[in-house]
Design a protein around this motif. Sequence first.
Motif, PDB file in Angstrom:
ATOM      1  N   TYR A   1       0.085   4.235   1.037  1.00 42.24           N
ATOM      2  CA  TYR A   1      -0.314   5.294   1.968  1.00 42.24           C
ATOM      3  C   TYR A   1       0.530   5.326   3.239  1.00 42.24           C
ATOM      4  N   CYS A   2       0.186   4.556   4.254  1.00 38.58           N
ATOM      5  CA  CYS A   2       0.833   4.806   5.555  1.00 38.58           C
ATOM      6  C   CYS A   2       1.962   3.833   5.864  1.00 38.58           C
TER       7      CYS A   2
ATOM      8  N   CYS B   1       0.844  -1.199   0.000  1.00 37.51           N
ATOM      9  CA  CYS B   1       0.000   0.000   0.000  1.00 37.51           C
ATOM     10  C   CYS B   1       0.881   1.251   0.000  1.00 37.51           C
TER      11      CYS B   1
ATOM     12  N   ARG C   1      -8.304   3.389   3.062  1.00 42.10           N
ATOM     13  CA  ARG C   1      -7.358   3.984   2.113  1.00 42.10           C
ATOM     14  C   ARG C   1      -6.737   2.903   1.235  1.00 42.10           C
ATOM     15  N   GLY C   2      -6.290   1.826   1.896  1.00 45.17           N
ATOM     16  CA  GLY C   2      -5.654   0.756   1.146  1.00 45.17           C
ATOM     17  C   GLY C   2      -6.617   0.070   0.190  1.00 45.17           C
TER      18      GLY C   2
ATOM     19  N   HIS D   1      -2.664   4.828  11.399  1.00 46.88           N
ATOM     20  CA  HIS D   1      -2.216   3.508  10.919  1.00 46.88           C
ATOM     21  C   HIS D   1      -3.315   2.501  11.269  1.00 46.88           C
ATOM     22  N   PRO D   2      -4.420   2.533  10.508  1.00 45.64           N
ATOM     23  CA  PRO D   2      -5.604   1.772  10.926  1.00 45.64           C
ATOM     24  C   PRO D   2      -5.375   0.287  11.170  1.00 45.64           C
ATOM     25  N   VAL D   3      -4.504  -0.334  10.392  1.00 42.82           N
ATOM     26  CA  VAL D   3      -4.344  -1.781  10.590  1.00 42.82           C
ATOM     27  C   VAL D   3      -3.556  -2.066  11.880  1.00 42.82           C
TER      28      VAL D   3
ATOM     29  N   LEU E   1      -7.109  -4.570   5.614  1.00 44.61           N
ATOM     30  CA  LEU E   1      -6.814  -3.288   4.973  1.00 44.61           C
ATOM     31  C   LEU E   1      -7.754  -2.240   5.538  1.00 44.61           C
ATOM     32  N   CYS E   2      -7.364  -0.978   5.391  1.00 46.67           N
ATOM     33  CA  CYS E   2      -8.271   0.094   5.799  1.00 46.67           C
ATOM     34  C   CYS E   2      -8.886   0.710   4.548  1.00 46.67           C
TER      35      CYS E   2
ATOM     36  N   ASN F   1       2.205   1.532   7.870  1.00 47.25           N
ATOM     37  CA  ASN F   1       1.878   0.167   8.264  1.00 47.25           C
ATOM     38  C   ASN F   1       2.442  -0.841   7.259  1.00 47.25           C
ATOM     39  N   GLY F   2       2.461  -0.431   5.975  1.00 50.25           N
ATOM     40  CA  GLY F   2       3.044  -1.289   4.944  1.00 50.25           C
ATOM     41  C   GLY F   2       2.229  -2.532   4.657  1.00 50.25           C
ATOM     42  N   CYS F   3       0.930  -2.381   4.502  1.00 48.69           N
ATOM     43  CA  CYS F   3       0.085  -3.556   4.241  1.00 48.69           C
ATOM     44  C   CYS F   3       0.316  -4.074   2.830  1.00 48.69           C
TER      45      CYS F   3
HETATM   46  S1  SF4 Z   1      -3.228   0.719   7.308  1.00 51.89           S
HETATM   47 FE1  SF4 Z   1      -4.399   1.334   5.506  1.00 51.89          FE
HETATM   48  S2  SF4 Z   1      -3.240   3.064   4.638  1.00 51.89           S
HETATM   49 FE2  SF4 Z   1      -1.899   1.990   6.054  1.00 51.89          FE
HETATM   50  S3  SF4 Z   1      -0.729   0.587   4.779  1.00 51.89           S
HETATM   51 FE3  SF4 Z   1      -2.524  -0.534   5.595  1.00 51.89          FE
HETATM   52  S4  SF4 Z   1      -4.121  -0.333   4.051  1.00 51.89           S
HETATM   53 FE4  SF4 Z   1      -2.542   1.213   3.608  1.00 51.89          FE
END
Ligand code: SF4
Length: 826
Positions: free
Chosen positions: A225-226, A223, A260-261, A386-388, A257-258, A228-230
């Motif tokens: 975005y953040c 991902c 955004r991802g 960092h939602p995840v 995933l959140c 967290n690196g999902c």
């Molecule tokens: S927490 Fe959301 S924004 Fe952050 S890496 Fe995971 S999916 Fe992407």
Amino acid sequence: MVNLTIDGKQVTVSKTATIYEAAKEAGIHIPVLCYAKKLLPYGACRVCLVEVEQMKGRLIPSCTTPVSEGMVVITTSDEIKKVRKTVMEFLLVNHVLDCPVCDKGGECDLQDLAYEFESISNRFEGEKFDLPTDEVNPLIERNMNRCVLCGKCVRVCDEIVGYGSYSFINRGFETKIATAYDRGLDCEFCGQCLSMCPVGALLPRPFKFKARPWQLKEVDSVCGYCGNGCTVTLGVKDNKVETIRFNDKIGVNDGNLCVRGRFGYSYVNHEDRLTKPLVRKNGELVETDWDEALQVVADGLSKAQQGQGAGILSGARLTNEELYLLKQVAKEVGTENLDHSGGECYKGVTEGLVETIGVAASTAAFPQIEKANIILAIRSDFYETHPVVGMVVNQAIRRNGAKLAIVADKKGKLDKLPGAKTLLSRPGLELDVLNAMARLLLDEGLAQTEGIEGLEELKAALADFEPAQVAERTGVDLETLQATARQLAGAENSAILMAYGMPYQGLNKELAIAAANLALLVGIPGREGSGLYLCGEKSNSQGAIDLGILPQNGGKGAQQMLDAAAEGKLDGLYVVAEDPLSSYPDRDKIAKAFDKVPFLVVQDLFLSPTAEQADVVLPAASFAEKDGTFTNAERRIQRVRPGIPSPGEARTDGDIFSALAAKLGCRVTFTGPEAIFAEIGKIATAYAEFNFNEIGPQGVVWGGEILQPVCKKVIAVTGCSSVKGDFQLVTGSALYHSGTVSTKAKGPMAVLPEPYLEVSREDAKTLSVVDGDLVKVAGNGTELQLKVKVGNRLPKGVVFAPYHFAEANVNRLYKGEPVIVVTVSK
Ligand code: SF4
Ligand code: SF4
Ligand code: SF4
Ligand code: FES
């Protein structure tokens, strides 16, 4: 371990395994529908029934029944087949058979089971459900006529997301899944439920009718975005990312995933993407070719460097390999003025960690959070930044009974988790709360002091942080403060989490030090099961730190470059993957800096407000177009893979840097990201042990799951005093957005389309405002108008505005101070 026999095969498995898990481990297939590896056993569908010799006379669900010594299991018999067929008939009683037009067709578990069980007729013909499809929200379509009541959506939303949107309502044939008051879905739209749904009852609306699953090319990546690196799997058709798929077999996120991802990818397909280089001629930005654009950049930066100097300011969404090449460019230009993303926050956190634990990184990998008995989250609500990680915290609480305390200036979703306690501090005073906890540990003899330097100085400096006095001046509850400190000291495993990034202004170094002090005093760094987690905002914030995208040898950092430019003391600025005008503090100063700097280059995906000011604009590639690596906030280096080509003539940042370095006279060329990765090991030695091509689906964690601190030094830090004013403004991330790039993505914009000012119910009453009213917000010599959103997260006198929306100009209200005083009026 337990020994059992399944279909005549001897199997030895862990005593916590279920029959289904044991069979799976032994390579024996048992069909399932309501089972999911990451959810607690449930046993709703009965598809997985098996015979157990010791339980003769009935079939039992294998997904919920634990193994026992000597158990003899049969997974296939005429009786089992017959019962499974009957189960299928029940599942299809209400289910509409609209497979030809159902987006799930081809990857539907129910279709697969019907095929496996050869179910071609149904004795229980009855009236099918004819419920209206829920299309109220723009992201998730709910067609309950297709629901098979497996309960996965209910469970994932509760057990993992922690939101609890759904429940079963009614009884018997009328049973269905519903939201509160059976209304349309209105939640945080992470899409976890639709990724779990085995049938077409929950579908991603942005993907509707775009492609059949088998038409998609799937590309595993990370991902963008953040921190967290999902792991995300790009679903590509006709060179377009049409959807994001989940894969719970790879990555650090367990398929989670959140919003955004899952729904924030569409910016990569946006029609406003830059497709040609632009050069300013006669005051206008006009299209040109790469050769001319790069020559103008090379000449302009060289000239600036010969004058008062040039500076480079980069975002942290570039790959490690690109950041390495960026350093080459800086070297060729001859500038030491180099920084990433806002500078002060990252610089502060980096320095704070290096001074205390000797390494600017989290000390443990994310899975360790689940082992924690007590978790302390500082300042940020991880569900928003960092939602995840927030989901991991939720699982630590629900599965392992972890306790959670949050020190923050506003309440967030973490506060709603079972047993969570928020130490709600006056803005800017969170540092005092951490200091008070450190003082309590030392006063009560609970601190681990062996091998720790700086104790005496710290003790002396904590004289002003007596817990009762701190509770009084910060507004936090004294008993919770004391209990949290004691729990941190007494727990077998503890986790301290702190997020950092653009939304957090002021006191970053001090907070990082205070967090590290606390971690050291309770013995966290280097301890198995415990961790200090410093989580950067962007997808490669950690990589930018590891590669040293920071001021070199006394060069200027981000703020110093911008200050110098605003004062007419910098002659060139190269801004990469950043939009400082929209997101950095003190917009007026930034505007002045861009106005005054004689030569400005911007390299980005869009013609951002910053790019509009540039002399040269270079069109860059998104994460979905890149090959390389990101390093996430737990130090995990993961492969980023290209799924689509860049639009028009846009190039990857790495290609642009290579070409620019060549224009500047550099003779070094690399054959690809693997060759650059090998070079990175020379400047970031922790990377040297890894080979690019051997980085597997789980990535590699530099320093290992548990990172030993290089030193253990506590340092006295003080913060700011309480600031008086009508209102204090807190800025930060809104869950649905990340930086400014998500404002170009349909998913996040569909859920949160515009800026707002959140006010408490009490303040809303005093101001006589309701949701949607416009209010004037004034501070730092600026007045803005924002729409009101009334919420229950904030204490009286504190207002919140997300920083993502360029048009709102919220960054004119603050200049990087830890406490922002504003007035709010109708
Ligand atoms: S927490 Fe959301 S924004 Fe952050 S890496 Fe995971 S999916 Fe992407
Ligand atoms: S989208 Fe996420 S928050 Fe909303 S119902 Fe589904 S799992 Fe729950
Ligand atoms: S909506 Fe999907 S996940 Fe939820 S109970 Fe129905 S079939 Fe299962
Ligand atoms: S998969 Fe076992 S009861 Fe549903």
